[in-house]
Motif scaffolding. Structure first.
Motif, PDB file in Angstrom:
ATOM      1  N   VAL A 282     -41.946 -18.863 105.482  1.00 15.33           N
ATOM      2  CA  VAL A 282     -42.100 -17.489 105.357  1.00 15.33           C
ATOM      3  C   VAL A 282     -40.780 -17.109 106.286  1.00 15.33           C
ATOM      4  O   VAL A 282     -40.339 -17.710 106.913  1.00 15.33           O
ATOM      5  CB  VAL A 282     -43.307 -17.065 106.129  1.00 15.33           C
ATOM      6  N   ALA A 283     -40.332 -15.725 105.789  1.00  9.99           N
ATOM      7  CA  ALA A 283     -39.198 -15.232 106.463  1.00  9.99           C
ATOM      8  C   ALA A 283     -39.878 -14.619 107.830  1.00  9.99           C
ATOM      9  O   ALA A 283     -40.920 -14.423 107.782  1.00  9.99           O
ATOM     10  CB  ALA A 283     -38.679 -14.297 105.635  1.00  9.99           C
ATOM     11  N   ARG A 284     -38.744 -14.215 108.458  1.00 16.16           N
ATOM     12  CA  ARG A 284     -39.140 -13.626 109.988  1.00 16.16           C
ATOM     13  C   ARG A 284     -40.091 -12.222 109.703  1.00 16.16           C
ATOM     14  O   ARG A 284     -41.060 -12.015 110.506  1.00 16.16           O
ATOM     15  CB  ARG A 284     -37.890 -13.025 110.479  1.00 16.16           C
ATOM     16  N   TYR A 285     -40.023 -11.356 108.759  1.00 15.44           N
ATOM     17  CA  TYR A 285     -40.714 -10.188 108.737  1.00 15.44           C
ATOM     18  C   TYR A 285     -40.332  -9.450 107.390  1.00 15.44           C
ATOM     19  O   TYR A 285     -39.399  -9.737 106.864  1.00 15.44           O
ATOM     20  CB  TYR A 285     -40.669  -9.132 109.714  1.00 15.44           C
ATOM     21  N   SER A 286     -41.241  -8.689 106.938  1.00 14.05           N
ATOM     22  CA  SER A 286     -41.149  -7.857 105.739  1.00 14.05           C
ATOM     23  C   SER A 286     -40.553  -6.534 106.192  1.00 14.05           C
ATOM     24  O   SER A 286     -41.353  -5.751 106.864  1.00 14.05           O
ATOM     25  CB  SER A 286     -42.065  -7.895 105.065  1.00 14.05           C
ATOM     26  N   VAL A 287     -39.495  -5.990 105.634  1.00 12.71           N
ATOM     27  CA  VAL A 287     -38.869  -4.766 106.107  1.00 12.71           C
ATOM     28  C   VAL A 287     -39.753  -3.456 105.314  1.00 12.71           C
ATOM     29  O   VAL A 287     -39.780  -2.329 106.108  1.00 12.71           O
ATOM     30  CB  VAL A 287     -37.509  -4.483 105.699  1.00 12.71           C
ATOM     31  N   ASP A 288     -40.622  -3.969 104.224  1.00 17.78           N
ATOM     32  CA  ASP A 288     -41.040  -2.995 103.680  1.00 17.78           C
ATOM     33  C   ASP A 288     -42.913  -3.130 104.139  1.00 17.78           C
ATOM     34  O   ASP A 288     -43.252  -4.142 104.605  1.00 17.78           O
ATOM     35  CB  ASP A 288     -41.197  -2.870 102.220  1.00 17.78           C
ATOM     36  N   GLU A 289     -43.717  -2.118 103.864  1.00 19.30           N
ATOM     37  CA  GLU A 289     -45.067  -2.144 103.973  1.00 19.30           C
ATOM     38  C   GLU A 289     -45.851  -3.077 102.996  1.00 19.30           C
ATOM     39  O   GLU A 289     -47.133  -3.483 103.239  1.00 19.30           O
ATOM     40  CB  GLU A 289     -45.746  -0.752 103.862  1.00 19.30           C
ATOM     41  N   LYS A 290     -45.132  -3.582 101.795  1.00 20.92           N
ATOM     42  CA  LYS A 290     -45.759  -4.348 100.779  1.00 20.92           C
ATOM     43  C   LYS A 290     -45.708  -5.610 100.966  1.00 20.92           C
ATOM     44  O   LYS A 290     -46.144  -6.541 100.090  1.00 20.92           O
ATOM     45  CB  LYS A 290     -45.223  -3.580  99.257  1.00 20.92           C
ATOM     46  N   TRP A 291     -45.055  -6.179 101.807  1.00 19.84           N
ATOM     47  CA  TRP A 291     -44.628  -7.730 102.073  1.00 19.84           C
ATOM     48  C   TRP A 291     -43.610  -7.960 101.174  1.00 19.84           C
ATOM     49  O   TRP A 291     -43.508  -9.297 100.990  1.00 19.84           O
ATOM     50  CB  TRP A 291     -46.103  -8.536 102.165  1.00 19.84           C
ATOM     51  N   ILE A 292     -42.941  -7.345 100.376  1.00 20.45           N
ATOM     52  CA  ILE A 292     -42.024  -7.615  99.427  1.00 20.45           C
ATOM     53  C   ILE A 292     -40.715  -8.100  99.698  1.00 20.45           C
ATOM     54  O   ILE A 292     -40.170  -9.045  99.395  1.00 20.45           O
ATOM     55  CB  ILE A 292     -41.895  -6.576  98.080  1.00 20.45           C
ATOM     56  N   VAL A 293     -39.838  -7.173 100.632  1.00 21.06           N
ATOM     57  CA  VAL A 293     -38.713  -7.337 100.832  1.00 21.06           C
ATOM     58  C   VAL A 293     -38.471  -7.909 102.286  1.00 21.06           C
ATOM     59  O   VAL A 293     -38.827  -7.247 103.290  1.00 21.06           O
ATOM     60  CB  VAL A 293     -37.906  -5.828 100.825  1.00 21.06           C
ATOM     61  N   PRO A 294     -38.199  -9.227 102.530  1.00 18.45           N
ATOM     62  CA  PRO A 294     -38.202  -9.938 103.734  1.00 18.45           C
ATOM     63  C   PRO A 294     -36.820  -9.552 104.395  1.00 18.45           C
ATOM     64  O   PRO A 294     -35.859  -9.188 103.630  1.00 18.45           O
ATOM     65  CB  PRO A 294     -38.247 -11.539 103.538  1.00 18.45           C
ATOM     66  N   ALA A 304     -44.824 -22.607 112.441  1.00 16.61           N
ATOM     67  CA  ALA A 304     -45.602 -23.287 113.132  1.00 16.61           C
ATOM     68  C   ALA A 304     -46.932 -22.496 113.668  1.00 16.61           C
ATOM     69  O   ALA A 304     -48.064 -22.830 113.373  1.00 16.61           O
ATOM     70  CB  ALA A 304     -45.104 -23.826 114.635  1.00 16.61           C
ATOM     71  N   GLN A 305     -46.847 -21.140 113.896  1.00 18.61           N
ATOM     72  CA  GLN A 305     -47.964 -20.438 114.302  1.00 18.61           C
ATOM     73  C   GLN A 305     -48.934 -19.907 113.096  1.00 18.61           C
ATOM     74  O   GLN A 305     -49.988 -20.177 113.032  1.00 18.61           O
ATOM     75  CB  GLN A 305     -47.687 -19.181 115.084  1.00 18.61           C
ATOM     76  N   LEU A 306     -48.086 -19.769 112.051  1.00 21.60           N
ATOM     77  CA  LEU A 306     -49.054 -19.340 110.857  1.00 21.60           C
ATOM     78  C   LEU A 306     -49.766 -20.484 110.388  1.00 21.60           C
ATOM     79  O   LEU A 306     -50.862 -20.272 109.961  1.00 21.60           O
ATOM     80  CB  LEU A 306     -47.992 -18.591 109.980  1.00 21.60           C
ATOM     81  N   ALA A 342     -50.817 -22.850 104.319  1.00 22.83           N
ATOM     82  CA  ALA A 342     -50.464 -24.048 105.114  1.00 22.83           C
ATOM     83  C   ALA A 342     -49.703 -25.043 104.782  1.00 22.83           C
ATOM     84  O   ALA A 342     -48.498 -25.524 104.939  1.00 22.83           O
ATOM     85  CB  ALA A 342     -51.680 -24.417 105.868  1.00 22.83           C
ATOM     86  N   ALA A 343     -50.053 -25.595 103.449  1.00 16.18           N
ATOM     87  CA  ALA A 343     -49.310 -26.675 102.854  1.00 16.18           C
ATOM     88  C   ALA A 343     -47.983 -26.351 102.452  1.00 16.18           C
ATOM     89  O   ALA A 343     -47.000 -26.940 102.476  1.00 16.18           O
ATOM     90  CB  ALA A 343     -50.183 -27.214 101.539  1.00 16.18           C
ATOM     91  N   ASP A 344     -47.878 -25.099 102.083  1.00 17.97           N
ATOM     92  CA  ASP A 344     -46.454 -24.524 101.689  1.00 17.97           C
ATOM     93  C   ASP A 344     -45.542 -24.462 102.888  1.00 17.97           C
ATOM     94  O   ASP A 344     -44.484 -24.959 102.597  1.00 17.97           O
ATOM     95  CB  ASP A 344     -46.715 -23.067 100.967  1.00 17.97           C
ATOM     96  N   LEU A 345     -45.996 -24.113 103.904  1.00 18.54           N
ATOM     97  CA  LEU A 345     -45.306 -23.982 105.153  1.00 18.54           C
ATOM     98  C   LEU A 345     -44.768 -25.280 105.680  1.00 18.54           C
ATOM     99  O   LEU A 345     -43.934 -25.533 106.237  1.00 18.54           O
ATOM    100  CB  LEU A 345     -45.807 -23.111 106.052  1.00 18.54           C
ATOM    101  N   ASN A 480     -40.723 -26.893 119.268  1.00 19.90           N
ATOM    102  CA  ASN A 480     -41.385 -28.065 118.682  1.00 19.90           C
ATOM    103  C   ASN A 480     -42.922 -28.284 119.389  1.00 19.90           C
ATOM    104  O   ASN A 480     -43.662 -29.013 118.684  1.00 19.90           O
ATOM    105  CB  ASN A 480     -40.524 -29.256 119.286  1.00 19.90           C
ATOM    106  N   GLY A 481     -43.297 -27.715 120.574  1.00 21.21           N
ATOM    107  CA  GLY A 481     -44.476 -27.702 121.052  1.00 21.21           C
ATOM    108  C   GLY A 481     -45.343 -27.141 120.113  1.00 21.21           C
ATOM    109  O   GLY A 481     -46.346 -27.370 119.716  1.00 21.21           O
ATOM    110  N   LEU A 482     -45.026 -25.914 119.476  1.00 19.20           N
ATOM    111  CA  LEU A 482     -45.621 -24.993 118.568  1.00 19.20           C
ATOM    112  C   LEU A 482     -45.996 -26.024 117.282  1.00 19.20           C
ATOM    113  O   LEU A 482     -47.175 -25.808 116.922  1.00 19.20           O
ATOM    114  CB  LEU A 482     -45.003 -23.807 118.310  1.00 19.20           C
ATOM    115  N   MET A 483     -44.833 -26.483 116.931  1.00 23.00           N
ATOM    116  CA  MET A 483     -44.998 -27.331 115.639  1.00 23.00           C
ATOM    117  C   MET A 483     -45.937 -28.655 115.860  1.00 23.00           C
ATOM    118  O   MET A 483     -46.818 -28.896 115.056  1.00 23.00           O
ATOM    119  CB  MET A 483     -43.715 -27.851 115.170  1.00 23.00           C
ATOM    120  N   LEU A 484     -45.962 -29.327 117.044  1.00 17.70           N
ATOM    121  CA  LEU A 484     -46.705 -30.134 117.225  1.00 17.70           C
ATOM    122  C   LEU A 484     -48.122 -29.767 117.235  1.00 17.70           C
ATOM    123  O   LEU A 484     -49.022 -30.398 116.680  1.00 17.70           O
ATOM    124  CB  LEU A 484     -46.450 -30.697 118.703  1.00 17.70           C
ATOM    125  N   SER A 485     -48.418 -28.750 117.825  1.00 16.24           N
ATOM    126  CA  SER A 485     -49.984 -28.130 117.491  1.00 16.24           C
ATOM    127  C   SER A 485     -50.073 -27.943 115.972  1.00 16.24           C
ATOM    128  O   SER A 485     -51.331 -28.421 115.531  1.00 16.24           O
ATOM    129  CB  SER A 485     -50.052 -26.879 118.280  1.00 16.24           C
TER     130      SER A 485
END
Length: 762
Positions: A282-294, A304-306, A342-345, A480-485
């Motif tokens: 996933v990209a850092r964020y979406s600039v639009d409200e529809k999650w289309i344009v990252p 990691a968090q997602l 989760a598998a994709d990430l 890396n701690g976040l990814m370890l979790s």
């Protein structure tokens, strides 16, 4: 007044960033600006020259940092002004968050917002008197001149402003007298319910996610966990206090609404262009409200968090809880989307962000060149011309283009393309459902899915021939701690039907091994924050906190006592280095004479705060290192009390800390499983213990043939159970599970139905 000699370009003062190891600083090594690193020698130089300092802070994958660099820092005329009047300092905010945090606090206080690149003008004594972010070229040139004129004409005012800023920051962030009170005084204000009400107001029911304006929001939207998905998971499963609701029906309604809002957001991310359909992640964020344009940069901490959060909602989305066949089907679909995401990430992270040594790199850039020799632009690696898609896919292009909303003239609205870099191009996102696509082309839904999946594989083969975005290949302990979790949770939660699931536990062990061998100095008992061609700066509070959490998660996944013992050792060092004896809580960094304000990292943002993660760690360690239960419990309470007013007034900004309070209110429990790892019943009991989303739970394992003897010296319950095994040789022949709560362990069960009852599964 500065002397005329100080306004001359200093002979021998050149850009020194080529000597740096930071990828962000190295991006600026060829600028005509005489960049210096933030160091004692640089500060001494500014004092010697009696010049103001221009400090520019950013990070490697920051798009607008690149824009400012291309427009201004690469311009010889602007560089000449900078070199003549200022000592220019570059800071990698990811390596030196302690420096960045001080000046970002000033920027946010004076402008009402913040962000990177961060541009700060300060006195030679490091006291800031003007702040901003990105400035267009002409405005930046004018600003440089105006700041210099202000310094020449009214230096005393600049210095007075700077001193006032530092004093204000110290008052805001320093230690006050010990905060009194109790946790009950925080809980009675119902911070969890306040977060629910705020998220309900900010929720976008059309496209999912949360932003100012709610359903009227135009973006941006973030894949936020600590401030959204983590609290929603608790709200979806933990009844709120009686004073916050009128009846059990209200609790049920809150739980349903929380799950609904979370899944709407997860679905929006899964279907949107913010997710890279071709290469994963996933990209850092979406600039639009529809999650289309990252905003196309990909950060390790987002992946990691997602991963962790969607796996939580996979457990929450239990079809067994459905009241009818229709809702069971919907819940099952929700669970599949969580597992798929989760598998994709994980696939993306393990393939593109993992170093050969086992640690994970930090990020991939947003910018790259569309072809050899071309100027870099945002998203060039990811966007598509309709003609190219047709060339790659042939007959399947009709189906893929319909599904992905591909248009001849491009599908990116100009309002979301600030520099016109995506004109005529397409971002892949789910514009139509599989069923609609199948119906339009006279195919089955399964066939439509197959075409889309095969199309993504072919497009990836083509895309892999393009110039990749820049890689920030430094390895940060905290991230890396976040990814370890994430890896530890995936190893125990993601079904083995996903091929990537088999890699997760070994990858998690490799992360822990890398961090211990490269980032940990056992002799001095200190962590290193970053690694790139060797060790970087020393660790900060989040490095300790995030790694401790990752090790506790890995301990629960493996039962290996060495992970738990290292976590406890790291907690002791975190307490020694960062604990605020006067005001409670943890400082964000160790004392440094050149960081004028020693601040605390308490408010959640793109990452959870170090303090919020620490309170969770302390609660878990109170169970695991039970001999020190009172110490850990008291330290956790003092940490909550150090941010008591914030938890009462603006709980969402401290969302992950509120999650800890909700876990405490529910009550922590320890699950102890005794049994050989080769015994199928041991695995069955472990699976049952992990079946439900239970964040207020710690799982310990005892292998009778290899008991955790060192951990037993720190945990009386485990010590007693191991002693019982040695006295009764027959007691270790059957796998068993028991639940310990409030310092008391209940009777064990060695039967599946009995274990289900103990765990509350029936």
């Amino acid at each position: 007044m500065t002397s005329s000699s100080s306004n001359a370009v200093v002979p021998g003062l050149t850009n020194v960033l080529a000597k740096s190891k930071s990828p962000y600083l190295l991006q600026h090594k060829d600028n005509p600006v005489a960049w210096q690193e933030f160091s004692p020698s640089t500060i001494a130089l500014a004092k010697q020259l009696d010049r103001p300092i221009f400090l520019s802070s950013g990070y490697s994958a920051c798009h607008w940092c690149h824009v400012l660099a291309h427009e201004s820092f690469e311009d010889p005329e602007i560089a000449q002004v900078m070199n003549k009047y200022f000592v220019n300092v570059k800071v990698d905010r990811e390596e030196r968050p302690d420096v960045d945090r001080v000046y970002m606090s000033y920027l946010q206080a004076t402008s009402g917002g913040g962000g990177w690149p961060m541009s700060i003008f300060m006195t030679p004594n490091l006291e800031p008197f003007f702040a901003g972010t990105y400035f267009p070229k002409n405005r930046f040139r004018s600003l440089l001149v105006r700041i210099q004129e202000l310094w020449e004409d009214d230096r005393e005012k600049c210095e007075e402003m700077g001193k006032g800023v530092i004093e204000s920051l110290k008052e805001m962030s320093g230690s006050n007298s010990r905060i009194s009170g109790t946790l009950d005084q925080i809980l009675i204000t119902s911070p969890g319910l306040k977060i629910f009400n705020q998220l309900t107001r900010l929720h976008d029911p059309r496209y999912g996610g949360f932003a100012q304006g709610g359903s009227h929001s135009k973006g941006p939207k973030f894949p936020s966990c600590s401030m959204t998905l983590e609290p929603l998971a608790r709200l979806a499963t933990i009844p709120l206090p009686e004073n916050g609701t009128d009846a059990e029906g209200d609790d049920h309604e809150i739980a349903e609404k929380s799950t609904e809002m979370a899944m709407k957001m997860i679905r929006g991310i899964w279907e949107g262009g913010i997710r890279d359909w071709v290469g994963g992640g996933v990209a850092r964020y979406s600039v639009d409200e529809k999650w289309i344009v990252p905003h196309f940069e990909k950060m390790l901490y987002d992946q990691a968090q997602l991963i962790s959060c969607v796996l939580d909602f996979a457990l929450i989305s239990d079809p067994a809880l459905a009241t009818d066949k229709g809702s069971a089907s919907r819940i099952q679909e929700d669970r599949k989307i969580c597992f798929d995401l989760a598998a994709d990430l994980l696939e993306y992270s393990l393939r593109d962000l993992r170093s050969p040594e086992g640690g994970f790199w930090s990020a991939e850039d947003a910018d790259s060149a569309s072809e050899s020799g071309a100027k870099k632009s945002e998203g060039a690696f990811y966007i598509w011309d309709k003609k190219e898609i047709e060339e790659v896919l042939g007959e399947d292009a009709k189906i893929a283009n319909y599904f992905f909303g591909v248009k001849r003239d491009g599908n990116v609205e100009p309002v979301h393309d600030a520099h016109g870099e995506m004109t005529g191009k397409n971002i892949l996102y789910q514009a139509k459902s599989y069923l609609d696509t199948a119906t339009k082309f006279g195919k089955t839904e399964e066939d439509a899915r197959g075409v889309v999946k095969a199309s993504c594989v072919k497009l990836k083969e083509r895309r892999d021939k393009r110039e990749r975005p820049g890689l920030d290949d430094k390895i940060l302990t905290a991230w890396n701690g976040l990814m370890l979790s994430a890896l530890s949770k995936a190893a125990t939660t993601l079904p083995m039907t996903y091929p990537v699931a088999e890699q997760c536990l070994a990858a998690a062990e490799s992360v822990a091994d890398f961090l211990k061998s490269r980032m940990w100095d056992a002799e001095s008992g200190t962590l290193i924050r970053s690694w790139r061609e060797g060790k970087g700066p020393t660790g900060q509070t989040d490095d300790y906190a995030f790694l401790i959490r990752g090790l506790l998660d890995l301990y629960e996944a493996t039962g290996r006592e060495d992970h738990a013992l290292w976590a406890a050792e790291l907690q002791k060092r975190q307490d020694d280095l960062f604990w605020d004896e006067q005001g409670g809580g943890y400082f964000a960094s160790a004392p440094d004479e050149h960081v004028l304000v020693r601040m605390k990292d308490a408010q959640d943002a793109a990452e959870p705060s170090a303090i919020s993660v620490s309170v969770h760690n302390l609660s878990r360690l109170s169970l695991l290192i039970s001999n020190d239960y009172d110490f850990y419990e008291k330290r956790a309470e003092e940490t909550y009390l150090s941010i008591a007013e914030e938890l009462k007034q603006m709980p969402r900004a401290f969302g992950y800390s509120v999650c800890g309070l909700m876990d405490l209110e529910k009550g922590y429990r320890e699950i102890i499983i005794i049994g050989s790892p080769t015994d199928p019943k041991t695995s069955q009991f472990l699976n049952l213990a992990r079946k439900k989303y239970t964040p207020n739970q710690l799982i310990s394992q005892i292998d009778p043939s290899n008991p955790p003897s060192r951990l037993a010296e720190k945990n009386e319950a485990i010590k007693s159970l191991i002693g019982g095994l040695s006295e009764d040789k027959d007691s270790g022949t059957k796998a068993s599970l028991r639940v310990c709560e409030g310092g008391v362990c209940g009777l064990p069960s060695d039967e599946v139905e009995g274990v289900k009852r103990l765990l509350g599964l029936v």
